[in-house]
Design a protein around this motif. Structure first.
Motif, short mmCIF file in Angstrom:
data_model
loop_
_atom_site.label_atom_id
_atom_site.label_comp_id
_atom_site.label_asym_id
_atom_site.label_seq_id
_atom_site.Cartn_x
_atom_site.Cartn_y
_atom_site.Cartn_z
N TRP A 196 32.99 55.78 37.62
CA TRP A 196 34.22 55.38 38.29
C TRP A 196 34.69 56.56 39.11
CZ3 TRP A 196 35.81 50.67 38.89
CH2 TRP A 196 35.46 49.71 37.96
N ARG A 247 32.75 47.44 43.15
CA ARG A 247 34.11 46.91 43.11
C ARG A 247 35.15 48.03 43.11
NH1 ARG A 247 34.61 42.26 38.80
NH2 ARG A 247 36.14 41.47 40.27
N PHE A 289 39.13 48.74 41.98
CA PHE A 289 40.25 48.27 41.18
C PHE A 289 41.50 49.02 41.61
CE2 PHE A 289 36.85 46.65 38.79
CZ PHE A 289 37.29 45.82 37.78
N SER A 328 33.71 51.70 41.59
CA SER A 328 32.50 51.84 40.78
C SER A 328 31.26 51.86 41.67
CB SER A 328 32.37 50.66 39.81
OG SER A 328 31.08 50.67 39.23
N PRO A 340 36.35 48.51 32.76
CA PRO A 340 35.07 47.99 32.28
C PRO A 340 33.95 49.00 32.56
CG PRO A 340 35.66 46.94 34.34
CD PRO A 340 36.82 47.80 33.94
N ALA A 383 28.93 47.05 35.09
CA ALA A 383 29.41 45.67 35.16
C ALA A 383 30.27 45.41 36.39
CB ALA A 383 30.19 45.33 33.90
N ALA A 384 30.73 46.49 37.04
CA ALA A 384 31.64 46.33 38.18
C ALA A 384 31.11 47.02 39.43
CB ALA A 384 33.00 46.90 37.82
#
Length: 71
Positions: free
Chosen positions: A64, A13, A15, A59, A5, A9-10
């Motif tokens: 990223w 976070r 992943f 993020s 994403p 928006a992240a």
């Protein structure tokens, strides 16, 4: 294949993505973004090449960042 994403928006976070099937698992940034920003390592794709191989991406709201990629 997995598409991340938007980093905005992240924000904050992490992943974790693991390859769970035979073949290559491609991880793509969102749109025209790259991984690791403009640090001279602007990666357009990360691959996990075998079952059990994984990557962690964080993020900061702008980009990223690849924390690890155990290919």
């Amino acid at each position: 294949m997995a598409t991340m994403p938007s980093p905005l928006a992240a924000i904050g976070r992490t992943f974790y993505i693991q390859c769970t099937s035979a073949g290559t698992n491609a991880i793509l940034p969102n749109g025209s973004e790259t991984f690791n920003g403009s640090m001279g390592q602007g990666l357009t794709k990360i691959t996990n090449s075998a079952i059990g191989k994984s990557s962690a991406l964080f993020s900061n709201g702008t980009n990223w960042w690849v924390l690890f990629n155990n290919n």
